[in-house]
Design a protein around this motif. Structure first.
Motif, PDB file in Angstrom:
ATOM      1  N   ASP A 199      10.723 -23.404  37.122  1.00 12.15           N
ATOM      2  CA  ASP A 199       9.620 -23.864  36.275  1.00 12.15           C
ATOM      3  C   ASP A 199       8.519 -24.382  37.197  1.00 12.15           C
ATOM      4  O   ASP A 199       8.806 -25.043  38.203  1.00 12.15           O
ATOM      5  CB  ASP A 199      10.078 -24.979  35.330  1.00 12.15           C
ATOM      6  CG  ASP A 199       9.073 -25.250  34.224  1.00 12.15           C
ATOM      7  OD1 ASP A 199       9.411 -25.036  33.051  1.00 12.15           O
ATOM      8  OD2 ASP A 199       7.938 -25.667  34.535  1.00 12.15           O
ATOM      9  N   MET A 200       7.280 -24.099  36.865  1.00 11.54           N
ATOM     10  CA  MET A 200       6.154 -24.483  37.721  1.00 11.54           C
ATOM     11  C   MET A 200       5.450 -25.755  37.244  1.00 11.54           C
ATOM     12  O   MET A 200       4.526 -26.234  37.898  1.00 11.54           O
ATOM     13  CB  MET A 200       5.129 -23.351  37.766  1.00 11.54           C
ATOM     14  CG  MET A 200       4.526 -23.020  36.426  1.00 11.54           C
ATOM     15  SD  MET A 200       3.071 -21.982  36.553  1.00 11.54           S
ATOM     16  CE  MET A 200       1.905 -23.155  37.219  1.00 11.54           C
ATOM     17  N   ASP A 201       5.873 -26.315  36.106  1.00 13.19           N
ATOM     18  CA  ASP A 201       5.148 -27.439  35.514  1.00 13.19           C
ATOM     19  C   ASP A 201       5.701 -28.786  35.950  1.00 13.19           C
ATOM     20  O   ASP A 201       6.864 -28.913  36.334  1.00 13.19           O
ATOM     21  CB  ASP A 201       5.204 -27.361  33.987  1.00 13.19           C
ATOM     22  CG  ASP A 201       4.381 -26.215  33.436  1.00 13.19           C
ATOM     23  OD1 ASP A 201       3.428 -25.805  34.124  1.00 13.19           O
ATOM     24  OD2 ASP A 201       4.693 -25.730  32.339  1.00 13.19           O
ATOM     25  N   ARG A 202       4.838 -29.785  35.849  1.00 13.09           N
ATOM     26  CA  ARG A 202       5.231 -31.169  36.058  1.00 13.09           C
ATOM     27  C   ARG A 202       5.326 -31.883  34.704  1.00 13.09           C
ATOM     28  O   ARG A 202       4.695 -31.465  33.730  1.00 13.09           O
ATOM     29  CB  ARG A 202       4.223 -31.902  36.963  1.00 13.09           C
ATOM     30  CG  ARG A 202       4.189 -31.364  38.400  1.00 13.09           C
ATOM     31  CD  ARG A 202       3.184 -32.125  39.244  1.00 13.09           C
ATOM     32  NE  ARG A 202       3.114 -31.610  40.608  1.00 13.09           N
ATOM     33  CZ  ARG A 202       3.904 -31.997  41.587  1.00 13.09           C
ATOM     34  NH1 ARG A 202       4.796 -32.950  41.371  1.00 13.09           N
ATOM     35  NH2 ARG A 202       3.790 -31.483  42.793  1.00 13.09           N
ATOM     36  N   ILE A 203       6.084 -32.941  34.665  1.00 13.96           N
ATOM     37  CA  ILE A 203       6.330 -33.664  33.418  1.00 13.96           C
ATOM     38  C   ILE A 203       5.088 -34.444  33.008  1.00 13.96           C
ATOM     39  O   ILE A 203       4.449 -35.110  33.830  1.00 13.96           O
ATOM     40  CB  ILE A 203       7.528 -34.619  33.594  1.00 13.96           C
ATOM     41  CG1 ILE A 203       8.783 -33.817  33.930  1.00 13.96           C
ATOM     42  CG2 ILE A 203       7.753 -35.450  32.336  1.00 13.96           C
ATOM     43  CD1 ILE A 203       9.918 -34.648  34.473  1.00 13.96           C
TER      44      ILE A 203
ATOM     45  N   ASP B 225       9.520 -40.405  35.028  1.00 15.78           N
ATOM     46  CA  ASP B 225       9.521 -39.055  35.586  1.00 15.78           C
ATOM     47  C   ASP B 225       8.173 -38.362  35.486  1.00 15.78           C
ATOM     48  O   ASP B 225       8.002 -37.258  36.023  1.00 15.78           O
ATOM     49  CB  ASP B 225      10.557 -38.182  34.861  1.00 15.78           C
ATOM     50  CG  ASP B 225      11.974 -38.712  35.016  1.00 15.78           C
ATOM     51  OD1 ASP B 225      12.284 -39.218  36.108  1.00 15.78           O
ATOM     52  OD2 ASP B 225      12.759 -38.617  34.048  1.00 15.78           O
ATOM     53  N   VAL B 226       7.230 -38.962  34.781  1.00 11.65           N
ATOM     54  CA  VAL B 226       5.921 -38.328  34.592  1.00 11.65           C
ATOM     55  C   VAL B 226       5.300 -37.996  35.954  1.00 11.65           C
ATOM     56  O   VAL B 226       5.242 -38.842  36.849  1.00 11.65           O
ATOM     57  CB  VAL B 226       4.989 -39.236  33.769  1.00 11.65           C
ATOM     58  CG1 VAL B 226       3.562 -38.689  33.758  1.00 11.65           C
ATOM     59  CG2 VAL B 226       5.511 -39.373  32.346  1.00 11.65           C
ATOM     60  N   GLY B 227       4.853 -36.754  36.086  1.00 15.19           N
ATOM     61  CA  GLY B 227       4.266 -36.293  37.336  1.00 15.19           C
ATOM     62  C   GLY B 227       5.234 -35.553  38.250  1.00 15.19           C
ATOM     63  O   GLY B 227       4.824 -34.891  39.194  1.00 15.19           O
ATOM     64  N   LYS B 228       6.539 -35.661  37.947  1.00 22.60           N
ATOM     65  CA  LYS B 228       7.541 -34.990  38.776  1.00 22.60           C
ATOM     66  C   LYS B 228       7.782 -33.573  38.263  1.00 22.60           C
ATOM     67  O   LYS B 228       7.562 -33.280  37.086  1.00 22.60           O
ATOM     68  CB  LYS B 228       8.856 -35.775  38.761  1.00 22.60           C
ATOM     69  CG  LYS B 228       8.754 -37.181  39.332  1.00 22.60           C
ATOM     70  CD  LYS B 228      10.086 -37.918  39.209  1.00 22.60           C
ATOM     71  CE  LYS B 228       9.984 -39.350  39.714  1.00 22.60           C
ATOM     72  NZ  LYS B 228      11.266 -40.088  39.536  1.00 22.60           N
ATOM     73  N   PRO B 229       8.276 -32.659  39.109  1.00 23.24           N
ATOM     74  CA  PRO B 229       8.567 -31.283  38.665  1.00 23.24           C
ATOM     75  C   PRO B 229       9.665 -31.263  37.601  1.00 23.24           C
ATOM     76  O   PRO B 229      10.717 -31.883  37.749  1.00 23.24           O
ATOM     77  CB  PRO B 229       9.037 -30.591  39.952  1.00 23.24           C
ATOM     78  CG  PRO B 229       8.444 -31.392  41.060  1.00 23.24           C
ATOM     79  CD  PRO B 229       8.448 -32.815  40.568  1.00 23.24           C
ATOM     80  N   LYS B 230       9.423 -30.539  36.532  1.00 21.12           N
ATOM     81  CA  LYS B 230      10.396 -30.459  35.436  1.00 21.12           C
ATOM     82  C   LYS B 230      11.734 -29.900  35.910  1.00 21.12           C
ATOM     83  O   LYS B 230      12.801 -30.408  35.548  1.00 21.12           O
ATOM     84  CB  LYS B 230       9.848 -29.580  34.311  1.00 21.12           C
ATOM     85  CG  LYS B 230       8.737 -30.202  33.501  1.00 21.12           C
ATOM     86  CD  LYS B 230       8.345 -29.301  32.337  1.00 21.12           C
ATOM     87  CE  LYS B 230       7.268 -29.948  31.483  1.00 21.12           C
ATOM     88  NZ  LYS B 230       6.896 -29.081  30.336  1.00 21.12           N
TER      89      LYS B 230
ATOM     90  N   ARG C  39       5.960 -20.829  40.611  1.00 28.16           N
ATOM     91  CA  ARG C  39       5.663 -19.784  39.637  1.00 28.16           C
ATOM     92  C   ARG C  39       6.733 -18.705  39.691  1.00 28.16           C
ATOM     93  O   ARG C  39       7.308 -18.448  40.750  1.00 28.16           O
ATOM     94  CB  ARG C  39       4.305 -19.147  39.945  1.00 28.16           C
ATOM     95  CG  ARG C  39       3.113 -20.050  39.732  1.00 28.16           C
ATOM     96  CD  ARG C  39       1.878 -19.531  40.475  1.00 28.16           C
ATOM     97  NE  ARG C  39       1.617 -18.140  40.166  1.00 28.16           N
ATOM     98  CZ  ARG C  39       0.741 -17.712  39.250  1.00 28.16           C
ATOM     99  NH1 ARG C  39       0.084 -18.600  38.525  1.00 28.16           N
ATOM    100  NH2 ARG C  39       0.531 -16.442  39.057  1.00 28.16           N
ATOM    101  N   ILE C  40       6.990 -18.070  38.560  1.00 27.57           N
ATOM    102  CA  ILE C  40       7.994 -17.010  38.544  1.00 27.57           C
ATOM    103  C   ILE C  40       7.564 -15.830  39.409  1.00 27.57           C
ATOM    104  O   ILE C  40       8.394 -15.139  39.993  1.00 27.57           O
ATOM    105  CB  ILE C  40       8.285 -16.534  37.103  1.00 27.57           C
ATOM    106  CG1 ILE C  40       6.998 -16.109  36.390  1.00 27.57           C
ATOM    107  CG2 ILE C  40       9.014 -17.614  36.324  1.00 27.57           C
ATOM    108  CD1 ILE C  40       7.217 -15.557  34.986  1.00 27.57           C
TER     109      ILE C  40
END
Length: 449
Positions: free
Chosen positions: A73-77, A92-97, A120-121
């Motif tokens: 996953d490429m998103d952050r929380i 966890d906000v700001g950390k990689p999901k 990214r995939i």
């Protein structure tokens, strides 16, 4: 002692499926403790997406006996994720999901090993995906589904009778949610319809008239689309907007806020900006849980044969009461993605550069910025810059030589294709045949015309 009892309790229901025969089992099912041990030791599953559905999938798969899991996953929380993505906390906000989700599941389920990938995939080599037995999708994007579908179908090989070779089939389980609605489906490339075979199932994205966006915006969505479709090009002439780039998305959000303030329109948030630009509809926790359970069960069926799999598309609707339905869709025999591959006939003199140019002109492909690989070897890569520099010298060489003088073989190309004003990444499998070489028959030439 407590850990042992907990382990027995957790595997009780699983043992009922794996340790005894039944009337609905698959043709290769052999019940016994060895099957359960093999599931834990050898089955490798990749979960794509660590959002609302992805969190549920990781938990359900870990509790279903799978021990070797990976997640990408490429998103952050973000704060807005916390109401439904139960593995995440405020700290966890700001950390990689992917990293946080893997850590939390491993803390809760003993014995499971989850490897996270924060990227990214498209950043992963194709062979990365080939290492897994099953790929499970928890995505919120049609483009991302199409890409993974093309990757999995790219491993598929056909025999001389155009029958899929079983050892090359990479099964996928796809889940999706939209408010109180959801779906679960299995994709067995070459056997069931792939994602591209049934792309028509997804409704077209809502479009707003440009005159409304430019002159008389009435909603927050109008302001966001104005910043996305009009203002971006005015300010960033020649630069393509990347919805997966946080800086690009932040710019659109800030411009949408300015636009909304100018016309007195409330409601523009960063989360809504992401939703409008990427056509994301917020998920509901209960729907995620139901669809994840269905996907995890189908994954277990594929891995063990403990029951016949879904045929092949399940829909769930919890808007008014509860309604589920299974529909069997048919494979498109002419599908460009899961079929035997698009036939490309070439002279042996064609260079790699000329081949890439032909891809841009081919009516079924129309691929720009193409990268080319053959049996896992990168012949030319558009990015990252270090790979582009390493493979640039191949552009002037004959493709025939780069493919080890094989008269007919499969190669893979990735690039971007345009659908209206929207550009998307895609992967295609090509059957390249060199004319005038021994081993190429008239039947070969006619078969893909």
């Amino acid at each position: 002692m407590a850990d042992s009892m907990a382990q027995l309790s957790r595997s009780r229901d699983l043992d009922k499926l794996l340790l005894r025969p039944g009337h609905l089992v698959g043709p290769t099912f052999e019940p016994g403790p060895d099957l359960r041990d093999d599931l834990q030791q050898y089955a490798r599953v990749l979960v794509v997406g660590a959002g609302g559905l992805g969190c549920e999938l990781l938990k359900d798969l870990a509790l279903s006996g799978f021990r070797n899991l990976e997640v990408i996953d490429m998103d952050r929380i973000e704060v807005s994720n916390l109401n439904r993505q139960f593995l995440f906390r405020l700290e966890d906000v700001g950390k990689p999901k992917a990293e946080v989700a893997a850590k939390r599941v491993m803390e809760r389920v003993s014995g499971v090993n989850i490897v996270p990938h924060f990227c990214r995939i498209e950043d992963k080599e194709l062979e990365f995906y080939n290492d897994f037995n099953i790929i499970v999708l928890g995505l919120d994007s049609i483009e991302a589904r199409s890409y993974i579908n093309a990757v999995a179908c790219g491993f598929l090989e056909y025999d001389s009778d155009d029958k899929p070779r079983e050892e090359t089939i990479k099964p996928m389980v796809d889940g999706g949610t939209e408010g109180f609605k959801g779906h679960a489906r299995i994709i067995v490339p070459g056997v069931t319809p792939c994602f591209e075979c049934t792309i028509w199932l997804f409704p077209p994205q809502v479009k707003f008239p440009l005159c409304t966006l430019a002159e008389t915006p009435r909603t927050a969505a109008h302001c966001i689309e104005y910043a996305h479709l009009i203002k971006w090009d005015e300010v960033h002439s020649g630069q393509t907007f990347d919805p997966d780039n946080p800086e690009h998305m932040q710019w659109v959000y800030q411009e949408a806020v300015k636009r909304a303030e100018l016309f007195g329109i409330p409601g523009v948030t960063y989360s809504l900006t992401q939703g409008v630009v990427k056509n994301i509809i917020p998920a509901i926790a209960s729907t995620n849980a139901i669809i994840s359970a269905a996907c995890a069960l189908e994954t277990l069926k594929i891995a063990t044969g403990c029951s016949k799999t879904l045929s092949n598309y399940l829909t769930y609707n919890g808007v008014e009461g509860l309604h589920t339905k299974v529909t069997e869709f048919l494979k498109d025999k002419d599908c460009l993605v899961c079929g035997p591959g698009i036939l490309i006939e070439l002279d042996t003199s064609v260079t790699l550069q000329k081949f890439i140019d032909l891809l841009e002109e081919h009516p079924k492909l129309l691929l720009s910025r193409a990268s080319v690989s053959h049996h896992g070897k990168n012949l030319y890569m558009q990015a990252p810059p270090v790979l582009e520099e390493m493979t640039r010298s191949n552009l002037n060489l004959r493709l025939f030589d780069l493919m080890d003088k094989i008269p007919k073989d499969i190669i893979h190309v990735t690039g971007t294709t345009s659908k209206g004003d929207h550009k998307t990444s895609c992967l295609r499998k090509l059957r390249v045949v060199f004319k005038g070489i021994d081993g190429v028959t008239d039947m070969d030439m006619a078969g893909g015309a």
